[in-house]
Motif scaffolding. Structure first.
Motif, PDB file in Angstrom:
ATOM      1  N   LYS A 158       8.714   3.753  -2.591  1.00  0.00           N
ATOM      2  CA  LYS A 158       7.797   3.141  -1.555  1.00  0.00           C
ATOM      3  C   LYS A 158       7.187   1.551  -1.678  1.00  0.00           C
ATOM      4  CE  LYS A 158       4.609   3.898   1.973  1.00  0.00           C
ATOM      5  NZ  LYS A 158       5.360   4.160   3.130  1.00  0.00           N
ATOM      6  N   ALA A 159       7.392   1.241  -2.815  1.00  0.00           N
ATOM      7  CA  ALA A 159       7.052  -0.204  -3.314  1.00  0.00           C
ATOM      8  C   ALA A 159       8.067  -1.013  -2.646  1.00  0.00           C
ATOM      9  CB  ALA A 159       7.093  -0.578  -4.770  1.00  0.00           C
ATOM     10  N   VAL A 160       9.373  -0.899  -2.814  1.00  0.00           N
ATOM     11  CA  VAL A 160      10.572  -1.401  -2.262  1.00  0.00           C
ATOM     12  C   VAL A 160      10.407  -1.379  -0.924  1.00  0.00           C
ATOM     13  CG1 VAL A 160      13.206  -1.178  -1.903  1.00  0.00           C
ATOM     14  CG2 VAL A 160      12.075  -1.115  -4.087  1.00  0.00           C
ATOM     15  N   GLU A 161      10.170  -0.295  -0.077  1.00  0.00           N
ATOM     16  CA  GLU A 161       9.952  -0.197   1.210  1.00  0.00           C
ATOM     17  C   GLU A 161       9.060  -1.058   1.915  1.00  0.00           C
ATOM     18  OE1 GLU A 161       8.176   3.076   4.328  1.00  0.00           O
ATOM     19  OE2 GLU A 161       9.001   4.056   2.771  1.00  0.00           O
ATOM     20  N   LEU A 162       7.698  -1.008   1.018  1.00  0.00           N
ATOM     21  CA  LEU A 162       6.505  -1.809   1.630  1.00  0.00           C
ATOM     22  C   LEU A 162       7.071  -3.648   1.502  1.00  0.00           C
ATOM     23  CD1 LEU A 162       3.646  -0.115  -0.050  1.00  0.00           C
ATOM     24  CD2 LEU A 162       4.028  -0.477   2.477  1.00  0.00           C
ATOM     25  N   ILE A 163       7.951  -4.011   0.321  1.00  0.00           N
ATOM     26  CA  ILE A 163       8.514  -5.118  -0.084  1.00  0.00           C
ATOM     27  C   ILE A 163       9.210  -5.831   1.217  1.00  0.00           C
ATOM     28  CG2 ILE A 163       9.921  -6.472  -1.389  1.00  0.00           C
ATOM     29  CD1 ILE A 163       8.937  -5.072  -3.804  1.00  0.00           C
ATOM     30  N   GLY A 164       9.957  -4.656   1.777  1.00  0.00           N
ATOM     31  CA  GLY A 164      10.978  -5.098   2.876  1.00  0.00           C
ATOM     32  C   GLY A 164      10.297  -5.329   4.308  1.00  0.00           C
ATOM     33  N   ILE A 165       9.315  -4.543   4.508  1.00  0.00           N
ATOM     34  CA  ILE A 165       8.757  -4.529   5.899  1.00  0.00           C
ATOM     35  C   ILE A 165       7.142  -4.899   6.133  1.00  0.00           C
ATOM     36  CG2 ILE A 165      10.224  -2.334   6.291  1.00  0.00           C
ATOM     37  CD1 ILE A 165       7.589  -0.645   6.186  1.00  0.00           C
ATOM     38  N   SER A 166       6.684  -5.430   4.993  1.00  0.00           N
ATOM     39  CA  SER A 166       5.287  -5.717   5.039  1.00  0.00           C
ATOM     40  C   SER A 166       5.016  -7.238   4.553  1.00  0.00           C
ATOM     41  CB  SER A 166       4.401  -4.786   4.365  1.00  0.00           C
ATOM     42  OG  SER A 166       4.185  -4.869   2.957  1.00  0.00           O
ATOM     43  N   ASN A 167       3.620  -7.803   4.865  1.00  0.00           N
ATOM     44  CA  ASN A 167       3.532  -8.968   4.416  1.00  0.00           C
ATOM     45  C   ASN A 167       2.315  -8.779   3.145  1.00  0.00           C
ATOM     46  OD1 ASN A 167       4.828 -10.434   6.427  1.00  0.00           O
ATOM     47  ND2 ASN A 167       3.289 -10.114   7.834  1.00  0.00           N
ATOM     48  N   TYR A 168       2.326  -7.587   2.665  1.00  0.00           N
ATOM     49  CA  TYR A 168       1.459  -7.562   1.390  1.00  0.00           C
ATOM     50  C   TYR A 168       1.977  -8.230   0.279  1.00  0.00           C
ATOM     51  CZ  TYR A 168      -0.814  -3.534   3.896  1.00  0.00           C
ATOM     52  OH  TYR A 168      -1.475  -2.413   4.745  1.00  0.00           O
ATOM     53  N   SER A 169       1.246  -8.901  -0.327  1.00  0.00           N
ATOM     54  CA  SER A 169       1.521  -9.491  -1.941  1.00  0.00           C
ATOM     55  C   SER A 169       1.753  -8.493  -2.810  1.00  0.00           C
ATOM     56  CB  SER A 169       0.171 -10.206  -2.508  1.00  0.00           C
ATOM     57  OG  SER A 169      -0.603  -9.200  -2.916  1.00  0.00           O
ATOM     58  N   LYS A 226       6.582  18.050  -1.431  1.00  0.00           N
ATOM     59  CA  LYS A 226       5.847  17.696  -0.267  1.00  0.00           C
ATOM     60  C   LYS A 226       4.645  17.270  -0.990  1.00  0.00           C
ATOM     61  CE  LYS A 226       4.465  20.090   3.700  1.00  0.00           C
ATOM     62  NZ  LYS A 226       4.207  21.168   4.614  1.00  0.00           N
ATOM     63  N   TYR A 227       3.888  17.688  -1.839  1.00  0.00           N
ATOM     64  CA  TYR A 227       2.788  17.018  -2.449  1.00  0.00           C
ATOM     65  C   TYR A 227       2.924  15.725  -2.879  1.00  0.00           C
ATOM     66  CZ  TYR A 227      -0.987  16.188  -6.037  1.00  0.00           C
ATOM     67  OH  TYR A 227      -1.602  15.499  -6.891  1.00  0.00           O
ATOM     68  N   ILE A 228       4.174  15.407  -3.763  1.00  0.00           N
ATOM     69  CA  ILE A 228       4.195  13.790  -4.069  1.00  0.00           C
ATOM     70  C   ILE A 228       4.632  13.159  -3.039  1.00  0.00           C
ATOM     71  CG2 ILE A 228       5.873  12.431  -5.306  1.00  0.00           C
ATOM     72  CD1 ILE A 228       6.468  14.865  -7.407  1.00  0.00           C
ATOM     73  N   GLU A 229       5.415  13.424  -1.898  1.00  0.00           N
ATOM     74  CA  GLU A 229       5.475  12.677  -0.833  1.00  0.00           C
ATOM     75  C   GLU A 229       4.266  12.399   0.160  1.00  0.00           C
ATOM     76  OE1 GLU A 229       7.843  10.797   2.138  1.00  0.00           O
ATOM     77  OE2 GLU A 229       8.587  11.904   0.338  1.00  0.00           O
ATOM     78  N   GLU A 230       3.306  13.421   0.216  1.00  0.00           N
ATOM     79  CA  GLU A 230       2.099  13.025   0.530  1.00  0.00           C
ATOM     80  C   GLU A 230       1.060  12.339   0.189  1.00  0.00           C
ATOM     81  OE1 GLU A 230       1.128  16.911   2.043  1.00  0.00           O
ATOM     82  OE2 GLU A 230       2.365  16.958   3.556  1.00  0.00           O
ATOM     83  N   SER A 231       0.975  12.481  -1.413  1.00  0.00           N
ATOM     84  CA  SER A 231      -0.192  12.106  -2.269  1.00  0.00           C
ATOM     85  C   SER A 231       0.109  11.353  -3.351  1.00  0.00           C
ATOM     86  CB  SER A 231      -0.866  13.538  -2.531  1.00  0.00           C
ATOM     87  OG  SER A 231      -1.344  14.390  -1.729  1.00  0.00           O
ATOM     88  N   TYR A 232       1.297  10.603  -3.163  1.00  0.00           N
ATOM     89  CA  TYR A 232       1.879   9.658  -4.298  1.00  0.00           C
ATOM     90  C   TYR A 232       0.991   8.894  -4.974  1.00  0.00           C
ATOM     91  CZ  TYR A 232       2.651   6.242  -0.823  1.00  0.00           C
ATOM     92  OH  TYR A 232       2.595   5.369   0.312  1.00  0.00           O
ATOM     93  N   LYS A 233       0.056   8.319  -4.128  1.00  0.00           N
ATOM     94  CA  LYS A 233      -0.746   7.273  -4.647  1.00  0.00           C
ATOM     95  C   LYS A 233      -1.710   7.853  -5.938  1.00  0.00           C
ATOM     96  CE  LYS A 233      -4.268   3.830  -3.313  1.00  0.00           C
ATOM     97  NZ  LYS A 233      -4.946   3.007  -2.346  1.00  0.00           N
TER      98      LYS A 233
END
Length: 310
Positions: free
Chosen positions: A264-275, A216-223
């Motif tokens: 999470k990186a793969v998720e953001l690559i698929g759904i966001s416009n972030y570089s 749960k901690y990793i899920e919420e605070s992975y950064k």
């Protein structure tokens, strides 16, 4: 009520279970590949009547439902008698034996590969006995026997859901697999709502809770997550928590954290416009070179090529 071929042989004088139907292992560990075609995640099987089923365990999750009559089991040396309408969940490590059932005792066994619950778990909150049971069961390094016994015979909505799941499994149709997943998800939700009717057995609940809280901690605070921080929160020496994580998951804290960040990186690559550089920072990495290295090791390609590939 119909006799199976195995039951006919027993009534004709075969006094022992034919173990070759269930396993090729000398130890009586029932093999899911003997009962379930490869690629299938869930099926049902009527329990064999008229004979004591000797002590065994499984390499899958088993749910036993008393459709009619009763079921007498000895689970980890504890005698349990299930009545009509009651259910028991068994993980892969629990040892049990079953006393001979009579003709009127109809027991439905749900044979389930652990990965079936990957989807179902997304429907559930993590702070309940079923989620805790399933989370640790999904990791093969967890080797403590557990069961959940649901005394829900009088809960009509739960009985209706079980009936619908059985019908779907006996009568395959269009969208059958999706329907089964949704129905099982609804069943688990209703069982959680009736948690006052659950008897829980675990050989080590305390250690299990430490692992669940770490997830749960990793899920919420992975950064910014660190082993020292979660050890402090859980009031555990970091070396002890580190050993428990490795024992239960087969991975180190660093590996679990890396897995979450890459997912999470793969998720953001698929759904966001972030570089790519923005995504690297968002998931908690400061060194792009290191990120590219571990990303390519896991996915076999660079983040940029991954975008075009998918």
């Amino acid at each position: 009520m119909a006799l199976t071929e195995e039951e006919k042989e027993i009534l004709n004088g075969n006094a022992e279970i034919n173990k070759s139907l269930y396993t090729d292992n000398r130890k009586f560990v029932i093999d899911i590949d003997k009962l379930l075609p490869k690629g299938e995640l869930i099926d049902i099987r009527k329990h064999t009547r008229f004979i004591d089923f000797p002590k065994h365990n499984h390499n899958y999750i088993e749910i036993s439902y008393v459709y009619q009559g009763e079921l007498n089991q000895i689970i980890d040396n504890r005698k349990i008698k299930l009545q009509k309408g009651e259910i028991v969940f068994l993980n892969q490590c629990i040892t049990h034996e079953i006393k001979a059932s009579n003709k009127e005792d109809i027991i439905i066994n749900f044979i389930i590969r652990p990965e079936f619950f990957d989807y179902v778990l997304t429907l559930l909150e993590d702070d309940n006995v079923i989620s805790k049971f399933l989370i640790t069961t999904l990791y093969t390094n967890y080797n403590e026997g557990e069961y959940l016994y649901f005394k829900v015979a009088q809960k009509e909505n739960i009985q209706d859901l079980l009936e619908k799941i059985i019908i779907e499994l006996y009568n395959p149709s269009i969208m059958n697999k999706a329907a089964i997943k949704l129905l099982v998800g609804l069943l688990l939700v209703e069982l959680i709502r009736n948690s006052q009717n659950i008897e829980i057995y675990s050989s080590n609940n305390y250690e299990k809770m430490l692992i669940i809280n770490t997830f749960k901690y990793i899920e919420e605070s992975y950064k910014k997550a660190t082993l020292n921080e979660i050890s402090g929160r859980l009031k555990q020496p970091h070396y002890k928590l580190s050993r428990l994580i490795k024992r239960y998951t087969g991975m180190t804290f660093k590996e679990l954290l890396q897995e979450k960040r890459l997912n999470k990186a793969v998720e953001l690559i698929g759904i966001s416009n972030y570089s790519i550089n923005e995504i690297i920072e968002l998931v908690g990495y400061e060194n792009p070179t290191y990120f590219y290295k571990i990303f390519e090791k896991k996915y076999g390609t660079t983040p940029r090529r991954y975008i075009y590939k998918n």
